[in-house]
Design an enzyme around this catalytic site. Structure first.
Site, PDB file in Angstrom:
ATOM      1  N   LYS A 273      -6.213   6.593  23.873  1.00 32.24           N
ATOM      2  CA  LYS A 273      -5.812   6.280  22.414  1.00 32.24           C
ATOM      3  C   LYS A 273      -5.798   7.269  21.483  1.00 32.24           C
ATOM      4  O   LYS A 273      -6.730   8.232  21.282  1.00 32.24           O
ATOM      5  CB  LYS A 273      -6.899   4.994  21.897  1.00 32.24           C
ATOM      6  N   ARG A 347      -5.169  -7.005  30.676  1.00 36.68           N
ATOM      7  CA  ARG A 347      -4.233  -7.805  31.640  1.00 36.68           C
ATOM      8  C   ARG A 347      -4.474  -7.773  32.827  1.00 36.68           C
ATOM      9  O   ARG A 347      -4.546  -8.568  33.906  1.00 36.68           O
ATOM     10  CB  ARG A 347      -2.844  -7.717  31.081  1.00 36.68           C
TER      11      ARG A 347
HETATM   12  N1  BES Z   1      -7.842  -3.678  23.512  1.00 37.33           N
HETATM   13  C1  BES Z   1      -6.410  -3.147  23.226  1.00 37.33           C
HETATM   14  C2  BES Z   1      -5.775  -3.961  22.107  1.00 37.33           C
HETATM   15  C3  BES Z   1      -6.681  -4.001  20.720  1.00 37.33           C
HETATM   16  C4  BES Z   1      -6.178  -3.361  19.749  1.00 37.33           C
HETATM   17  C5  BES Z   1      -7.505  -4.849  20.354  1.00 37.33           C
HETATM   18  C6  BES Z   1      -6.472  -3.336  18.518  1.00 37.33           C
HETATM   19  C7  BES Z   1      -8.074  -4.916  19.228  1.00 37.33           C
HETATM   20  C8  BES Z   1      -7.433  -4.236  18.241  1.00 37.33           C
HETATM   21  C9  BES Z   1      -5.536  -3.140  24.413  1.00 37.33           C
HETATM   22  O1  BES Z   1      -6.271  -2.934  25.712  1.00 37.33           O
HETATM   23  C10 BES Z   1      -4.427  -2.297  24.271  1.00 37.33           C
HETATM   24  O2  BES Z   1      -4.736  -1.026  24.065  1.00 37.33           O
HETATM   25  N2  BES Z   1      -3.241  -2.729  24.209  1.00 37.33           N
HETATM   26  C11 BES Z   1      -2.111  -2.091  23.890  1.00 37.33           C
HETATM   27  C12 BES Z   1      -0.985  -2.430  24.923  1.00 37.33           C
HETATM   28  C13 BES Z   1       0.218  -1.505  25.135  1.00 37.33           C
HETATM   29  C14 BES Z   1      -0.371  -0.326  25.656  1.00 37.33           C
HETATM   30  C15 BES Z   1       1.222  -2.287  25.958  1.00 37.33           C
HETATM   31  C16 BES Z   1      -1.601  -2.076  22.537  1.00 37.33           C
HETATM   32  O3  BES Z   1      -1.719  -3.132  21.975  1.00 37.33           O
HETATM   33  O4  BES Z   1      -1.113  -1.196  22.059  1.00 37.33           O
HETATM   34 ZN    ZN Z   2      -6.141  -0.637  26.087  1.00 35.98          ZN
END
Ligand code: BES
Ligand code: ZN
Ligand code: ZN
Length: 512
Positions: A273, A347
């Site tokens: 991230k 997921r």
């Molecule tokens: N845990 C994150 C989603 C999230 C983001 C929760 C901000 C709470 C606050 C999740 O695992 C994630 O990283 N999702 C990605 C998915 C993408 C790579 C398709 C996202 O939302 O960017």
């Molecule tokens: Zn994630």
């Protein structure tokens, strides 16, 4: 905080007057308990500085000490949503003013659009008071004057609910479990690993008398849970699978199974991230905390329902042993997942959780709760969790309950047309969509692939519409709580976890 029933204003507690704009102070139920000089003082005060919505005052009455005046909007504009905030404001203001004991009138908080019973309002009041009186203090030295919490609240009611004391106790229990979920979510990732999360769950089960089992790596390998194992590979901490069972209903009743995302830290894995937002990713187990504490609340309240909480717990880290973009993971369902992005890990672990739910229980209903996508936040802002289901009746029920208890959800579509997004090239299901759009829906549609049974015939499912339009095997709801993971300005809640979905699930399961 102690919350008890009072027949009138208690001498040592500070009375709170919730006063509507342009409405008479004299009509307030506490007014008649004041001495004549105090009444005159308040009347003069209100004349001089008429209360508006959101105004708050601490006043010193000539004969009986302090009183709190909280302004709220005029009767026709005062909605139940505003009432929920007013409950929190009463506590927030008292804490600011270092008031330790309060007297509240339940009737103050009955808005015109509230459809519940007086007992339900009392439950909600007690929960909201608890939520507003919470602070995550474990890691901070107390200030010299000590933490400011309200210690006691006396609740009186003109139109007295049948079971006021009981309802306040129920609401308080729910509030306490929400707060414990918040504490767990707020705990930094350095101190909360899959193993310590599991130990917390076991302690909770022991405390309230429900069974908690924890599966480790070896057991998950035997079950073929390649999703959870894959996501957990990069971490120094072994992933776990937590199973909490509360059998409060009839033995013959099949359970409702709740599946919560338990990522103790989401660094994104090798798709690391960026700097923004990563510091909050210790809260990526909020779904797991929610389902666990929902079950704890059901057990404490001895609700006659069978409910199971399943939490796949893993840490999503980049390292030499991490799963890779491009990996093909064989899940417990037999389907393979093509990992296109290691940051869409929630997921993947939920896929195994959903399969476990269907393999080992004959669930009446499966609900998963997850901080799944940033896209849900992009779609809804931070005021409502996204809800996905093919069952219109469930959707409506959850929306109504969410509205009543302030745990808001809003629907997004779950249509077959979206399924193309998650078709894999080399695997059965791809973990991210083909376009940049509709990410919350892609996440939901991915999970859908693990609850539907393509070999089954069509059967009636959408009860409200009476249409035969789905092939789903089990009624299923997906709740993406990423939008409500943390509290926001104006919530009158402490910074950090907002404890989403606990209240929603508990109230829903008490009725379901
Ligand atoms: N845990 C994150 C989603 C999230 C983001 C929760 C901000 C709470 C606050 C999740 O695992 C994630 O990283 N999702 C990605 C998915 C993408 C790579 C398709 C996202 O939302 O960017
Ligand atoms: Zn994630
Ligand atoms: Zn995540």
């Amino acid at each position: 905080m102690e919350i008890s029933v009072a027949r009138k204003v208690v001498r040592e507690a500070v009375p709170v007057f919730l006063l509507r704009e342009r409405e008479q102070l004299e009509a307030h139920p506490f007014f008649k308990f004041l001495s004549a000089p105090d009444r005159q003082f308040l009347q003069a005060f209100q004349k001089k500085s008429p209360l508006k919505d959101t105004h708050s005052h601490l006043v010193f009455l000539p004969s009986s000490g302090e009183a709190i005046l909280l302004g709220i909007s005029e009767r026709k504009k005062f909605t139940h949503r505003k009432a929920l905030l007013a409950m929190r404001r009463a506590i927030a203001f008292a804490r600011r003013e270092r008031v330790k004991q309060l007297s509240l009138s339940l009737d103050d908080f009955r808005a015109g659009d509230f459809r519940g019973t007086p007992d339900e309002l009392a439950e909600i009041l007690a929960t909201e008071l608890e939520l507003a009186n919470f602070e995550f203090t474990q890691y901070k030295a107390p200030p010299p004057e000590g933490w400011q919490f309200v210690e006691r609240v006396f609740v009186s009611a003109k139109h007295r609910p049948k079971n006021l004391a009981k309802s306040l106790a129920v609401g308080k229990t729910i509030g306490e479990e929400i707060n414990r979920a918040r504490s767990l979510a707020n705990t930094p990732a350095g101190d909360l690993h899959p193993s310590s999360f599991s130990r917390e769950a076991q302690a909770l089960g022991k405390q309230y008398g429900f069974a908690v089992k924890v599966l480790g790596r070896a057991h998950m390998e035997k079950l073929g849970m390649g999703g959870i194992l894959g996501v957990g590979k990069g971490s120094a901490h072994e992933p776990k699978f937590v199973i909490a069972e509360y059998w409060g209903g009839k033995g013959s009743d099949s359970p409702v199974v709740l599946v919560g995302k338990g990522v103790t830290f989401d660094a994104g894995g090798l798709n690391l991230k960026p700097e923004s937002g990563i510091y909050e990713m210790h809260m990526d187990m909020s779904g797991g905390a929610a389902v666990l504490h929902a079950v704890a609340a059901l057990a404490r309240l001895k609700v006659k329902v069978n409910a199971v909480a399943l939490v796949p717990v893993a840490e999503n880290m980049p390292s030499g042993s991490s799963y890779h973009p491009g990996d093909l993971l064989r899940t417990m369902s037999g389907k393979t997942i093509e990992v296109l992005n290691t940051d869409a890990e929630g997921r993947i672990i939920l896929a195994d959780g959903l399969t476990y739910a269907q393999k080992f229980y004959k669930p009446r209903l499966v609900v998963d709760v997850a901080t799944l996508t940033g896209a849900a936040m992009a779609a809804l802002g931070q005021r409502a969790s996204a809800i996905f289901t093919r069952d219109r009746r469930l959707e409506n029920q959850l929306r109504t309950i969410g509205e009543q208890v302030g745990d808001f959800v809003w629907p997004l579509p779950l249509w077959e047309e979206y399924e193309d997004e998650v078709k894999g090239t080399f695997g059965d299901v791809a973990n991210v969509g083909k376009t940049r759009y509709g990410g919350a829906i892609t996440g939901a549609v991915f999970l859908w692939q693990f609850v539907k049974n393509e070999t089954r015939d069509m059967r009636p499912f959408d009860a409200a519409q009476g249409k035969q339009e789905t092939r789903d095997d089990v009624p299923w709801v997906h709740i993406d709580i990423a939008p409500r993971m943390t509290s926001i300005e104006g919530d009158f809640l402490a910074k950090g976890s907002a404890g989403p979905a606990v209240a929603l699930l508990v109230h829903f399961l008490r009725k379901y």
